[in-house]
Design an enzyme around this catalytic site. Structure first.
Site, PDB file in Angstrom:
ATOM      1  N   ARG A  62      53.276  -5.541  36.192  1.00 15.68           N
ATOM      2  CA  ARG A  62      52.420  -5.531  37.386  1.00 15.68           C
ATOM      3  C   ARG A  62      51.044  -6.072  37.061  1.00 15.68           C
ATOM      4  O   ARG A  62      50.417  -6.757  37.833  1.00 15.68           O
ATOM      5  CB  ARG A  62      52.252  -4.077  37.879  1.00 15.68           C
ATOM      6  CG  ARG A  62      53.240  -3.664  38.899  1.00 15.68           C
ATOM      7  CD  ARG A  62      52.970  -2.259  39.337  1.00 15.68           C
ATOM      8  NE  ARG A  62      52.843  -1.353  38.191  1.00 15.68           N
ATOM      9  CZ  ARG A  62      53.090  -0.062  38.222  1.00 15.68           C
ATOM     10  NH1 ARG A  62      53.467   0.496  39.337  1.00 15.68           N
ATOM     11  NH2 ARG A  62      52.953   0.696  37.151  1.00 15.68           N
ATOM     12  N   LYS A 122      68.351   5.527  35.907  1.00 11.76           N
ATOM     13  CA  LYS A 122      69.347   6.464  36.458  1.00 11.76           C
ATOM     14  C   LYS A 122      69.187   6.699  37.948  1.00 11.76           C
ATOM     15  O   LYS A 122      70.161   6.953  38.654  1.00 11.76           O
ATOM     16  CB  LYS A 122      69.327   7.805  35.703  1.00 11.76           C
ATOM     17  CG  LYS A 122      67.950   8.446  35.539  1.00 11.76           C
ATOM     18  CD  LYS A 122      67.243   7.919  34.316  1.00 11.76           C
ATOM     19  CE  LYS A 122      65.794   8.294  34.294  1.00 11.76           C
ATOM     20  NZ  LYS A 122      65.277   8.676  33.038  1.00 11.76           N
ATOM     21  N   VAL A 149      71.155   7.839  30.559  1.00 13.14           N
ATOM     22  CA  VAL A 149      71.503   9.265  30.388  1.00 13.14           C
ATOM     23  C   VAL A 149      71.303   9.677  28.940  1.00 13.14           C
ATOM     24  O   VAL A 149      71.853   9.059  28.025  1.00 13.14           O
ATOM     25  CB  VAL A 149      72.970   9.544  30.788  1.00 13.14           C
ATOM     26  CG1 VAL A 149      73.262  11.037  30.725  1.00 13.14           C
ATOM     27  CG2 VAL A 149      73.286   8.996  32.166  1.00 13.14           C
ATOM     28  N   GLY A 151      68.673   9.597  26.928  1.00 14.69           N
ATOM     29  CA  GLY A 151      67.764   8.859  26.043  1.00 14.69           C
ATOM     30  C   GLY A 151      68.523   8.152  24.936  1.00 14.69           C
ATOM     31  O   GLY A 151      69.308   7.240  25.180  1.00 14.69           O
ATOM     32  N   ILE A 153      70.872   9.424  22.995  1.00 15.53           N
ATOM     33  CA  ILE A 153      72.210   9.963  22.682  1.00 15.53           C
ATOM     34  C   ILE A 153      73.278   9.021  23.235  1.00 15.53           C
ATOM     35  O   ILE A 153      73.218   8.651  24.400  1.00 15.53           O
ATOM     36  CB  ILE A 153      72.415  11.346  23.339  1.00 15.53           C
ATOM     37  CG1 ILE A 153      71.295  12.304  22.979  1.00 15.53           C
ATOM     38  CG2 ILE A 153      73.759  11.931  22.960  1.00 15.53           C
ATOM     39  CD1 ILE A 153      71.395  13.632  23.716  1.00 15.53           C
ATOM     40  N   LYS A 222      71.263  11.780  36.496  1.00 17.15           N
ATOM     41  CA  LYS A 222      72.049  11.548  35.275  1.00 17.15           C
ATOM     42  C   LYS A 222      73.446  12.163  35.405  1.00 17.15           C
ATOM     43  O   LYS A 222      74.437  11.604  34.941  1.00 17.15           O
ATOM     44  CB  LYS A 222      71.320  12.135  34.068  1.00 17.15           C
ATOM     45  CG  LYS A 222      70.037  11.354  33.745  1.00 17.15           C
ATOM     46  CD  LYS A 222      69.128  12.127  32.818  1.00 17.15           C
ATOM     47  CE  LYS A 222      67.916  11.315  32.418  1.00 17.15           C
ATOM     48  NZ  LYS A 222      66.851  12.122  31.805  1.00 17.15           N
ATOM     49  N   GLY A 319      61.455   9.320  25.519  1.00 12.77           N
ATOM     50  CA  GLY A 319      60.461   8.733  24.610  1.00 12.77           C
ATOM     51  C   GLY A 319      60.801   7.275  24.335  1.00 12.77           C
ATOM     52  O   GLY A 319      61.939   6.834  24.526  1.00 12.77           O
TER      53      GLY A 319
END
Ligand code: NAP
Ligand code: HSE
Length: 446
Positions: A62, A122, A149, A151, A153, A222, A319
């Site tokens: 932006r 999501k 979903v 992060g 994992i 999620k 994160g």
């Protein structure tokens, strides 16, 4: 270097010519910045894995003047979406803007023009995932969304690939890093909700609108995505039970701890055949359970396959770098499919069927109730009576010493339908016994 053509997919279904894969990045905030860092740090390893270099050709933002976490050639940055979406050298679009619009139309345009898409969005997938997957199938391109979903994992690929041979019928998980971080800080460090949220925002865990996190909506999005993957379900948009942690009182967290529970923001998904049960709300779970020990920004998800039985995954759920790991893992898959001349292979072959939601009142579990009542004879009997009349049996009752004519009663029930609790609470509200609204939290024995 030769640029790729902006042609339909049929022309792409032949082996890549060995030139670099061009990437268009939509958004360069927390996640986009992490993606660029990872691409820079591991360029050689990624080239070895894919067979050709990965090159970021355009980055949509932006504000052109905002500082970025990596140094970017000014000519790469743009505020014009067309500069990315019509650039013939862009073969893969990574969408990390967030929200339904304008991200949705950008993803649609990218897929429609035969480009593969990787997204972490999501909210968009929960609202329009099935239509976007259909479009990707039609255009024979990939739409990959591991980062949407959990992060970092790998739950999407676990469901897509590892569980392809099994039938998942139940899931329970902690899927919002911000909520889990806030609850952990409140419980372990005694910080206030507001201060823990500010901290989560500073660490890049929270959504641009943090009420999506604290109100339970992000976890619900999620869960919808997981329900597509695990149950092949295309659930309706409305009717899910969604509650956040914003109304939680420390007092209930403390009482729960005394009873051997911890409070987590949990998602529950169950395939009942005729309907799917999807819920996202604060939940009491045993402190000693696998999910009970998942704290801070960690997420955890327990999947139950009919053949495999339980499978548990845990890791950092939000994160910049954990999320970037998932985005870039998808990018590598998609790039490999392009190089092999088989785009669409990663995400194709999914069949989603419209499935109704289990009526919210039909879901069954144990319940925790805290009632502020008038401290008078007969009140406890009437409260127990209202629950009994609704078919709810009590497992534990405690009443603290009353003060000022009022007392708190804490009740733990045996398994009962959610709807029975609603009926009992409505009956209690009609009497003058309740001094204020009841606290109702669900208990899951996982
Ligand atoms: P963010 O830090 O707010 O970054 C958003 C980026 O998109 C910024 O670079 C912003 O540009 C750009 N942007 C926003 N609106 C735009 C528009 N209309 N046109 C062009 N550019 C626009 O968000 P984030 O935390 O990276 O999250 C991005 C996505 O990843 C979201 O879908 C989120 O749900 C998902 N996600 C986030 C995490 C996480 O831990 N943060 C984890 C998993 C998934 P400027 O920089 O110029 O403002
Ligand atoms: N805001 C999200 C969370 C980011 O806290 O879990 C990861 O999806």
């Amino acid at each position: 270097m030769a640029l790729r053509s902006n042609s339909p997919t049929s022309e792409r279904r032949r082996p890549h010519g060995g030139e670099p894969i061009g990437i268009g990045l939509l958004g360069c905030g927390v996640v986009g910045g992490g993606v660029l860092k990872l691409l820079q740090a591991n360029a050689e390893a990624f080239q070895a894995r894919v067979g050709v270099p990965l090159e970021v050709r355009r980055v949509l933002v932006r504000d052109l003047d905002k500082p970025r976490v990596v140094e970017l050639d000014r000519a790469v940055l743009t505020t014009d979406p067309d500069a990315v979406l019509t650039d013939p050298s862009v073969e893969v679009v990574i969408e990390v803007i967030g929200g339904e619009e304008p991200a949705g139309q950008y993803v649609e345009r990218a897929l429609g023009s035969g480009r593969c898409v990787v997204t972490a969005n999501k909210a968009l997938l929960a609202a329009r995932g099935p239509a976007l997957l259909d479009l990707a199938d039609e255009r024979r391109v990939d739409l990959a969304f591991e980062a949407a979903v959990g992060g970092g994992i790998p739950v999407v690929r676990t469901l897509r690939d590892a569980f392809a041979s099994d039938d998942v019928f139940e899931m329970a998980g902690i899927l919002n890093g911000t909520c889990n971080y806030i609850l952990t800080r409140m419980i372990d460090d005694g910080v206030t909700f507001e201060s823990a949220l500010a901290d989560a925002q500073a660490k890049g865990y929270a959504e641009a609108d943090p009420t999506l996190d604290t109100g339970g909506f992000d976890a619900a999005h999620k869960l919808v995505v997981l329900a597509m993957l695990a149950f092949g379900a295309r659930p309706p948009h409305d009717g899910m039970v969604i509650e956040g942690i914003d109304g939680l009182e420390l007092k209930d967290i403390e009482i729960a701890a005394r009873l051997g529970y911890t409070v987590k923001h949990l998602v529950i998904g169950r395939d009942h055949g005729a309907a799917v049960e999807l819920r996202a709300h604060p939940t009491l779970i045993r402190r000693t359970s696998v999910l009970g020990s998942v704290s801070g920004v960690l997420n955890g998800i327990k999947l139950e396959g009919r053949a495999l039985g339980p499978c548990f995954l845990s890791g950092r759920g939000a994160g910049d770098m954990p999320t970037a790991v998932s985005v870039v893992a998808d990018l590598l898959d998609v790039a490999r499919s392009l190089v092999a001349g088989v785009p669409g292979l990663v995400t194709g072959g999914r069949r989603l069927v419209k499935r109704p939601l289990l009526a919210p009142g039909e879901a069954t579990m144990r319940h925790y109730l805290r009632l502020r009542v008038r401290d008078e004879p007969g009140v406890m009997a009437r409260v127990a009576g209202a629950l009994g009349d609704a078919g709810v049996s009590l497992s534990q009752i405690e009443q603290a010493e009353g003060k000022g004519g009022e007392a708190d009663i804490v009740l733990v029930t045996h398994r009962a339908k959610d709807g029975a609790i609603t009926t009992a609470l409505e009956a209690m509200k009609k009497s003058a016994d309740l001094v204020k609204g009841a606290v109702h939290l669900r208990i899951e024995e996982l």
